[in-house]
Design an enzyme around this catalytic site. Structure first.
Site, PDB file in Angstrom:
ATOM      1  N   ASP A 121     -12.244  -0.275  -7.930  1.00 27.75           N
ATOM      2  CA  ASP A 121     -12.374   0.803  -8.901  1.00 27.75           C
ATOM      3  C   ASP A 121     -11.489   0.648 -10.122  1.00 27.75           C
ATOM      4  O   ASP A 121     -11.583   1.449 -11.055  1.00 27.75           O
ATOM      5  CB  ASP A 121     -12.046   2.142  -8.228  1.00 27.75           C
ATOM      6  CG  ASP A 121     -13.041   2.513  -7.140  1.00 27.75           C
ATOM      7  OD1 ASP A 121     -14.059   1.812  -7.011  1.00 27.75           O
ATOM      8  OD2 ASP A 121     -12.796   3.503  -6.420  1.00 27.75           O
ATOM      9  N   VAL A 137       4.037  -0.392  -5.805  1.00 29.55           N
ATOM     10  CA  VAL A 137       4.415  -1.362  -6.834  1.00 29.55           C
ATOM     11  C   VAL A 137       4.621  -0.625  -8.147  1.00 29.55           C
ATOM     12  O   VAL A 137       3.754   0.118  -8.613  1.00 29.55           O
ATOM     13  CB  VAL A 137       3.354  -2.463  -6.970  1.00 29.55           C
ATOM     14  CG1 VAL A 137       3.678  -3.381  -8.148  1.00 29.55           C
ATOM     15  CG2 VAL A 137       3.270  -3.285  -5.687  1.00 29.55           C
ATOM     16  N   ASN A 179     -15.879  -3.662  -1.890  1.00 28.14           N
ATOM     17  CA  ASN A 179     -15.869  -4.592  -0.759  1.00 28.14           C
ATOM     18  C   ASN A 179     -16.391  -5.971  -1.154  1.00 28.14           C
ATOM     19  O   ASN A 179     -15.857  -6.997  -0.726  1.00 28.14           O
ATOM     20  CB  ASN A 179     -16.691  -4.012   0.392  1.00 28.14           C
ATOM     21  CG  ASN A 179     -15.913  -2.991   1.199  1.00 28.14           C
ATOM     22  OD1 ASN A 179     -15.068  -3.338   2.015  1.00 28.14           O
ATOM     23  ND2 ASN A 179     -16.173  -1.715   0.954  1.00 28.14           N
ATOM     24  N   TYR A 235     -46.461  -0.122   4.604  1.00 32.88           N
ATOM     25  CA  TYR A 235     -47.203   1.149   4.649  1.00 32.88           C
ATOM     26  C   TYR A 235     -47.603   1.491   6.073  1.00 32.88           C
ATOM     27  O   TYR A 235     -48.122   0.655   6.820  1.00 32.88           O
ATOM     28  CB  TYR A 235     -48.462   1.099   3.790  1.00 32.88           C
ATOM     29  CG  TYR A 235     -49.464   2.171   4.187  1.00 32.88           C
ATOM     30  CD1 TYR A 235     -49.184   3.516   3.932  1.00 32.88           C
ATOM     31  CD2 TYR A 235     -50.637   1.852   4.863  1.00 32.88           C
ATOM     32  CE1 TYR A 235     -50.071   4.508   4.333  1.00 32.88           C
ATOM     33  CE2 TYR A 235     -51.535   2.831   5.268  1.00 32.88           C
ATOM     34  CZ  TYR A 235     -51.245   4.171   5.001  1.00 32.88           C
ATOM     35  OH  TYR A 235     -52.109   5.153   5.407  1.00 32.88           O
ATOM     36  N   ARG A 274     -47.274   2.188 -11.857  1.00 33.95           N
ATOM     37  CA  ARG A 274     -48.628   2.128 -12.415  1.00 33.95           C
ATOM     38  C   ARG A 274     -48.758   3.024 -13.640  1.00 33.95           C
ATOM     39  O   ARG A 274     -49.332   2.625 -14.658  1.00 33.95           O
ATOM     40  CB  ARG A 274     -49.647   2.526 -11.337  1.00 33.95           C
ATOM     41  CG  ARG A 274     -51.096   2.376 -11.771  1.00 33.95           C
ATOM     42  CD  ARG A 274     -52.033   2.522 -10.596  1.00 33.95           C
ATOM     43  NE  ARG A 274     -51.909   3.820  -9.958  1.00 33.95           N
ATOM     44  CZ  ARG A 274     -52.644   4.208  -8.912  1.00 33.95           C
ATOM     45  NH1 ARG A 274     -53.527   3.352  -8.391  1.00 33.95           N
ATOM     46  NH2 ARG A 274     -52.489   5.389  -8.370  1.00 33.95           N
ATOM     47  N   TRP A 287     -50.192   4.476  -1.536  1.00 32.43           N
ATOM     48  CA  TRP A 287     -49.477   4.091  -2.744  1.00 32.43           C
ATOM     49  C   TRP A 287     -48.083   4.697  -2.681  1.00 32.43           C
ATOM     50  O   TRP A 287     -47.924   5.914  -2.797  1.00 32.43           O
ATOM     51  CB  TRP A 287     -50.207   4.575  -4.003  1.00 32.43           C
ATOM     52  CG  TRP A 287     -51.348   3.693  -4.404  1.00 32.43           C
ATOM     53  CD1 TRP A 287     -52.656   3.811  -4.014  1.00 32.43           C
ATOM     54  CD2 TRP A 287     -51.281   2.552  -5.255  1.00 32.43           C
ATOM     55  NE1 TRP A 287     -53.416   2.821  -4.570  1.00 32.43           N
ATOM     56  CE2 TRP A 287     -52.603   2.018  -5.347  1.00 32.43           C
ATOM     57  CE3 TRP A 287     -50.257   1.911  -5.947  1.00 32.43           C
ATOM     58  CZ2 TRP A 287     -52.911   0.908  -6.097  1.00 32.43           C
ATOM     59  CZ3 TRP A 287     -50.567   0.792  -6.709  1.00 32.43           C
ATOM     60  CH2 TRP A 287     -51.873   0.298  -6.777  1.00 32.43           C
ATOM     61  N   CYS A 322     -15.746   7.590   0.801  1.00 30.03           N
ATOM     62  CA  CYS A 322     -17.074   8.183   0.654  1.00 30.03           C
ATOM     63  C   CYS A 322     -17.420   9.106   1.822  1.00 30.03           C
ATOM     64  O   CYS A 322     -18.276   9.985   1.691  1.00 30.03           O
ATOM     65  CB  CYS A 322     -18.131   7.085   0.553  1.00 30.03           C
ATOM     66  SG  CYS A 322     -17.913   5.975  -0.852  1.00 30.03           S
ATOM     67  N   GLU A 346       0.855  -1.189   0.000  1.00 25.47           N
ATOM     68  CA  GLU A 346       0.000   0.000   0.000  1.00 25.47           C
ATOM     69  C   GLU A 346       0.892   1.241   0.000  1.00 25.47           C
ATOM     70  O   GLU A 346       1.712   1.417   0.897  1.00 25.47           O
ATOM     71  CB  GLU A 346      -0.920   0.006   1.222  1.00 25.47           C
ATOM     72  CG  GLU A 346      -1.641   1.316   1.488  1.00 25.47           C
ATOM     73  CD  GLU A 346      -2.426   1.822   0.284  1.00 25.47           C
ATOM     74  OE1 GLU A 346      -2.294   3.026  -0.032  1.00 25.47           O
ATOM     75  OE2 GLU A 346      -3.159   1.024  -0.336  1.00 25.47           O
TER      76      GLU A 346
END
Length: 457
Positions: A288, A83, A310, A431, A447, A439, A46, A36
């Site tokens: 990524d 690297v 991940n 609901y 719909r 709805w 994020c 790393e």
């Protein structure tokens, strides 16, 4: 006999792969070496905008596991080591210790490439001046915070109006900055259709963010000390005490390209379902730096998200450790926010559907997050795209206030299951007045889309 696993990259994919492989094989069975080049591992990129904006108080809250915690699990993690070369025929990598300056070759039996993505930094005058910041790593975030805390002026320019751009605009507004956003596109959030992006622009204008669309950064101007003082576009100049770049990223695949590994049209590595690099039995890649299959269009895409990274790492680690896992693809789900405005999308935009040769219908509806009479209800706009004749759901976009964004998960599941909009109408969603109208907005859109499909047959 012990095997050696070498991993390039110590963030989401790399350390997930290392940790999963270690769960399945002991150090006597599998030696794991991770290179790393940065100062941190397993951190949430994020979360950086929310740290900058003050929602997250401390940098270390964004770190899931420290290098010491990984090493305690018998993972040979070598920090600040980059690297430089992959020798595929020789099964070895050449790495440089960035502190000591020494270089060594390390042989491997199995290799994981988790090099991530590189922020796009346009080659324009002054782009590297002090006061111009990217926000990919924790070091980047700390540098930006230091600038914000030491700069007397309160004028900020954000370049780019994608996810990072709008999140950084919010962070800077929270810090009391006067924010100007420069965007090449016709509207913010190019991952949405322009009509939905227009809703975001209108809301951002109302928040005091100056949004300039169809504009491109041409130069960063500096003062006598070499520090940023303004930016220019083709026809204007804007004072700036700090500039934040949120233009996007590209796969960091220079090593892979030089090694002759297969890349796709977006320059990401190509893998099979097991995340093994195509044509190479002992090399895996994820995160990524790879391209993934879009389950809706059937094409390869580059999508830089921590959720995928991940998952890739878990799958790679399981396969290397003797288990089995696959990553079938994505539907392109993403959510974001700017101040109290929530934005979400999944599946195809109109231009994606056209590019895929699909015929489609689109509908847009206005609804609310809760029953209209319930306190705190907020409006939202839902756009739905369905295939003409078949009615197969192709994409959904949402823009609204509290309670809007996570509704996109309903559409993501429907897309993965290849449901039609007619089938979606019958979904048994939860609901109660504090959570939804009778709805749900997604079902209202389904719909309406089903009616449009029926009329188009």
């Amino acid at each position: 006999m012990s095997e050696r696993l070498v991993i390039i990259g110590g963030d989401a994919t790399g350390m997930s792969a290392a940790s999963q492989a270690r769960r399945m094989k002991t150090a006597q069975e599998l030696e794991i070496i991770v290179f790393e080049r940065g100062h941190f591992t397993s951190f949430s990129a994020c979360g950086i905008p929310y740290w900058v904006g003050g929602d997250v108080q401390e940098r270390d809250e964004l770190i899931a596991r420290t290098p010491e915690e990984h090493r305690a699990r018998e993972i040979d993690l070598r920090m600040r080591t980059e690297v430089l070369e992959i020798d595929v025929p020789g099964r070895r990598v050449r790495a440089r210790d960035l502190e000591a300056g020494t270089e060594t070759w390390t042989e491997y039996d199995k290799l994981v490439i988790a090099t991530g993505a590189t922020p796009i930094r346009p080659p324009i005058p002054g782009i590297d001046a002090p006061g111009v910041h990217g926000v990919q790593t924790l070091d980047d975030g700390q540098a930006l915070i230091s600038t914000l805390e030491s700069t007397a002026g309160r004028r900020a320019v954000v370049v780019g109006a994608g996810y990072i751009g709008v999140e950084m605009a919010e962070a800077l507004i929270n810090r009391g900055y006067d924010v100007t956003m420069i965007n090449r596109g016709t509207q913010p959030m190019a991952t949405l259709d322009p009509d939905m992006g227009a809703l975001i622009r209108k809301a951002m204008d109302g928040m005091g963010i100056r949004v300039l669309c169809d504009a491109e950064l041409t130069a960063v101007l500096t003062d006598d000390t070499g520090r940023v003082r303004a930016v220019t576009t083709a026809d204007a100049e804007f004072p700036a005490d700090v500039v934040v770049l949120g233009i996007g990223v590209r796969p960091a695949t220079e090593l892979a390209r030089a090694a002759g590994l297969p890349l796709g049209q977006h320059d990401g590595l190509l893998t099979d379902l097991a995340m093994r690099v195509r044509g190479y039995e002992n090399i895996w890649a994820g995160g990524d730096c790879v391209e993934v299959l879009d389950l809706v269009s059937g094409t390869e895409r580059h999508i830089a998200l921590g959720t995928h990274a991940n998952k890739h790492g878990q799958i790679i680690g399981a396969n290397i450790g003797g288990g089995y896992g696959t990553f079938p693809g994505v539907v392109g789900t993403a959510v974001s926010k700017v101040c109290d405005l929530e934005v979400a999308r999944t599946g195809l935009r109109e231009k994606d559907a056209r590019a895929s040769g699909l015929q489609f219908v689109t509908v847009t509806i206005e609804s609310t997050s809760r029953s209209g009479y319930f306190p705190g209800t907020a409006s939202m706009t839902v756009k739905m795209i369905a295939e003409r004749r078949t009615g197969r759901l192709l994409g959904v976009q949402l823009v609204g206030r509290e309670g809007a964004a996570k509704r996109i998960d309903i559409a993501a599941v429907a897309l993965t299951a290849r449901m039609t909009v007619e089938q979606m109408i019958a979904l048994d969603l939860g609901y109660a007045p504090p959570f939804s109208p009778v709805w749900d907005p997604i079902l209202v859109a389904a719909r309406k889309a089903a009616l449009a499909v029926e009329r188009g047959r």
